[in-house]
Design a protein around this motif. Sequence first.
Motif, PDB file in Angstrom:
ATOM      1  N   GLN A  98       0.826  -1.196   0.000  1.00  0.00           N
ATOM      2  CA  GLN A  98       0.000   0.000   0.000  1.00  0.00           C
ATOM      3  C   GLN A  98       0.868   1.255   0.000  1.00  0.00           C
ATOM      4  O   GLN A  98       1.969   1.267   0.558  1.00  0.00           O
ATOM      5  CB  GLN A  98      -0.918   0.008   1.220  1.00  0.00           C
ATOM      6  N   ALA A  99       0.359   2.317  -0.604  1.00  0.00           N
ATOM      7  CA  ALA A  99       1.128   3.554  -0.708  1.00  0.00           C
ATOM      8  C   ALA A  99       1.547   4.074   0.669  1.00  0.00           C
ATOM      9  O   ALA A  99       2.657   4.609   0.834  1.00  0.00           O
ATOM     10  CB  ALA A  99       0.316   4.613  -1.448  1.00  0.00           C
ATOM     11  N   SER A 100       0.709   3.886   1.661  1.00  0.00           N
ATOM     12  CA  SER A 100       1.017   4.378   3.003  1.00  0.00           C
ATOM     13  C   SER A 100       2.173   3.624   3.646  1.00  0.00           C
ATOM     14  O   SER A 100       2.778   4.114   4.608  1.00  0.00           O
ATOM     15  CB  SER A 100      -0.226   4.275   3.904  1.00  0.00           C
ATOM     16  N   ASP A 101       2.483   2.453   3.132  1.00  0.00           N
ATOM     17  CA  ASP A 101       3.581   1.652   3.669  1.00  0.00           C
ATOM     18  C   ASP A 101       4.864   1.777   2.858  1.00  0.00           C
ATOM     19  O   ASP A 101       5.866   1.134   3.173  1.00  0.00           O
ATOM     20  CB  ASP A 101       3.171   0.171   3.737  1.00  0.00           C
ATOM     21  N   GLN A 102       4.838   2.564   1.815  1.00  0.00           N
ATOM     22  CA  GLN A 102       6.026   2.763   0.986  1.00  0.00           C
ATOM     23  C   GLN A 102       7.053   3.623   1.721  1.00  0.00           C
ATOM     24  O   GLN A 102       6.746   4.285   2.710  1.00  0.00           O
ATOM     25  CB  GLN A 102       5.651   3.451  -0.339  1.00  0.00           C
ATOM     26  N   THR A 103       8.270   3.619   1.221  1.00  0.00           N
ATOM     27  CA  THR A 103       9.302   4.540   1.712  1.00  0.00           C
ATOM     28  C   THR A 103       9.661   5.503   0.592  1.00  0.00           C
ATOM     29  O   THR A 103       9.451   5.206  -0.594  1.00  0.00           O
ATOM     30  CB  THR A 103      10.565   3.777   2.142  1.00  0.00           C
ATOM     31  N   ASP A 104      10.201   6.649   0.955  1.00  0.00           N
ATOM     32  CA  ASP A 104      10.618   7.610  -0.063  1.00  0.00           C
ATOM     33  C   ASP A 104      11.668   6.988  -0.978  1.00  0.00           C
ATOM     34  O   ASP A 104      11.673   7.215  -2.192  1.00  0.00           O
ATOM     35  CB  ASP A 104      11.194   8.864   0.592  1.00  0.00           C
ATOM     36  N   GLU A 105      12.565   6.202  -0.394  1.00  0.00           N
ATOM     37  CA  GLU A 105      13.641   5.584  -1.179  1.00  0.00           C
ATOM     38  C   GLU A 105      13.080   4.589  -2.186  1.00  0.00           C
ATOM     39  O   GLU A 105      13.522   4.542  -3.336  1.00  0.00           O
ATOM     40  CB  GLU A 105      14.628   4.881  -0.244  1.00  0.00           C
ATOM     41  N   ALA A 106      12.091   3.796  -1.777  1.00  0.00           N
ATOM     42  CA  ALA A 106      11.500   2.811  -2.683  1.00  0.00           C
ATOM     43  C   ALA A 106      10.753   3.495  -3.820  1.00  0.00           C
ATOM     44  O   ALA A 106      10.804   3.043  -4.974  1.00  0.00           O
ATOM     45  CB  ALA A 106      10.556   1.890  -1.908  1.00  0.00           C
ATOM     46  N   ILE A 107      10.069   4.592  -3.516  1.00  0.00           N
ATOM     47  CA  ILE A 107       9.348   5.334  -4.560  1.00  0.00           C
ATOM     48  C   ILE A 107      10.333   5.883  -5.584  1.00  0.00           C
ATOM     49  O   ILE A 107      10.135   5.750  -6.800  1.00  0.00           O
ATOM     50  CB  ILE A 107       8.523   6.471  -3.935  1.00  0.00           C
ATOM     51  N   ALA A 108      11.406   6.499  -5.110  1.00  0.00           N
ATOM     52  CA  ALA A 108      12.404   7.075  -6.017  1.00  0.00           C
ATOM     53  C   ALA A 108      13.058   5.994  -6.870  1.00  0.00           C
ATOM     54  O   ALA A 108      13.278   6.177  -8.077  1.00  0.00           O
ATOM     55  CB  ALA A 108      13.465   7.831  -5.219  1.00  0.00           C
ATOM     56  N   ARG A 109      13.350   4.851  -6.265  1.00  0.00           N
ATOM     57  CA  ARG A 109      13.991   3.764  -7.009  1.00  0.00           C
ATOM     58  C   ARG A 109      13.060   3.190  -8.064  1.00  0.00           C
ATOM     59  O   ARG A 109      13.478   2.876  -9.181  1.00  0.00           O
ATOM     60  CB  ARG A 109      14.427   2.672  -6.034  1.00  0.00           C
ATOM     61  N   SER A 110      11.771   3.059  -7.723  1.00  0.00           N
ATOM     62  CA  SER A 110      10.812   2.523  -8.687  1.00  0.00           C
ATOM     63  C   SER A 110      10.668   3.439  -9.890  1.00  0.00           C
ATOM     64  O   SER A 110      10.637   2.985 -11.042  1.00  0.00           O
ATOM     65  CB  SER A 110       9.449   2.315  -8.021  1.00  0.00           C
ATOM     66  N   LEU A 111      10.599   4.732  -9.636  1.00  0.00           N
ATOM     67  CA  LEU A 111      10.496   5.682 -10.749  1.00  0.00           C
ATOM     68  C   LEU A 111      11.757   5.669 -11.604  1.00  0.00           C
ATOM     69  O   LEU A 111      11.698   5.733 -12.831  1.00  0.00           O
ATOM     70  CB  LEU A 111      10.238   7.087 -10.205  1.00  0.00           C
ATOM     71  N   ALA A 112      12.918   5.567 -10.959  1.00  0.00           N
ATOM     72  CA  ALA A 112      14.178   5.542 -11.703  1.00  0.00           C
ATOM     73  C   ALA A 112      14.281   4.301 -12.573  1.00  0.00           C
ATOM     74  O   ALA A 112      14.678   4.372 -13.746  1.00  0.00           O
ATOM     75  CB  ALA A 112      15.354   5.607 -10.732  1.00  0.00           C
ATOM     76  N   SER A 113      13.914   3.149 -12.032  1.00  0.00           N
ATOM     77  CA  SER A 113      14.056   1.885 -12.757  1.00  0.00           C
ATOM     78  C   SER A 113      13.016   1.710 -13.846  1.00  0.00           C
ATOM     79  O   SER A 113      13.316   1.181 -14.925  1.00  0.00           O
ATOM     80  CB  SER A 113      13.956   0.707 -11.779  1.00  0.00           C
ATOM     81  N   ASN A 114      11.789   2.135 -13.577  1.00  0.00           N
ATOM     82  CA  ASN A 114      10.681   1.833 -14.476  1.00  0.00           C
ATOM     83  C   ASN A 114      10.294   2.965 -15.418  1.00  0.00           C
ATOM     84  O   ASN A 114       9.567   2.720 -16.385  1.00  0.00           O
ATOM     85  CB  ASN A 114       9.449   1.443 -13.646  1.00  0.00           C
ATOM     86  N   LEU A 115      10.783   4.173 -15.150  1.00  0.00           N
ATOM     87  CA  LEU A 115      10.387   5.309 -15.985  1.00  0.00           C
ATOM     88  C   LEU A 115      11.579   6.153 -16.422  1.00  0.00           C
ATOM     89  O   LEU A 115      11.851   6.282 -17.620  1.00  0.00           O
ATOM     90  CB  LEU A 115       9.368   6.182 -15.235  1.00  0.00           C
ATOM     91  N   THR A 116      12.311   6.707 -15.466  1.00  0.00           N
ATOM     92  CA  THR A 116      13.397   7.628 -15.811  1.00  0.00           C
ATOM     93  C   THR A 116      14.453   6.969 -16.674  1.00  0.00           C
ATOM     94  O   THR A 116      14.936   7.559 -17.652  1.00  0.00           O
ATOM     95  CB  THR A 116      14.047   8.193 -14.530  1.00  0.00           C
TER      96      THR A 116
END
Length: 246
Positions: A98-116
Amino acid sequence: MQSLISKLTNTSVIVTGGSRGYGAGIAEAFVKAGARVWITGRDQERLQTTAQNIGAIPFTADVADGYAWDRLMEEVIQHTGRLDVLVNNAGEGVKVCQASDQTDEAIARSLASNLTGAMLGCRRAAAIMQSQRSGLIINIGSACSTHAWPGWSIYSAAKAGLLMFTRCLLTELRPYGVRVTSVLPSWGQTEFTEAVNLPPRDPVILAQCISPSDLGQLIVQTACMPPHLVAEEIKLWPIVQPMIQL
């Protein structure tokens, strides 16, 4: 396969995330079709092993590193003089919850790997292909970009961003004769499925899901389409998977 070989012989291809799973299957299909294929990945040992097994050229790199992209493009152009196909396959689930259980680091890594990372590669490939007035970019997305499931909000948002980026990129590159395609697979026979604890658990059902070679054949067939035609989006589902529209 013989006709595909005649179309792709001596073409230059980059497949990111090519050391395993879908990426390895895509790269192997291009190699079998006669292309010269570079595969990228962060795990150097695994990358080297896969490259040796399938006949590809390894290039250790993180797709989120723009400097690594520069070095890769320089190597490909130095050896072949052109870039015919870029397959942005690299990606990872990172943290599925769930989004509420995410970490800032995991969000940044997911965007970097899957989009950026894909955007960085596309920027460089687009410049080369515009100059050539030919080429194909295939961005491997996910059924998550058009469907909603609990726990997948961050990953889905990244893949949805990649889908829209790909649509826009096609409008930019079409006048130069460059094709851009989104491929959106769902359940697969890959380590990604295991890593994020996805169903199905039944090995009989899993055997009917998308295999790396299945996707590889599809991507090669897409690359062999007449250059005046483009498949904007291809969504690939296993028949055994429930297709719930949300």
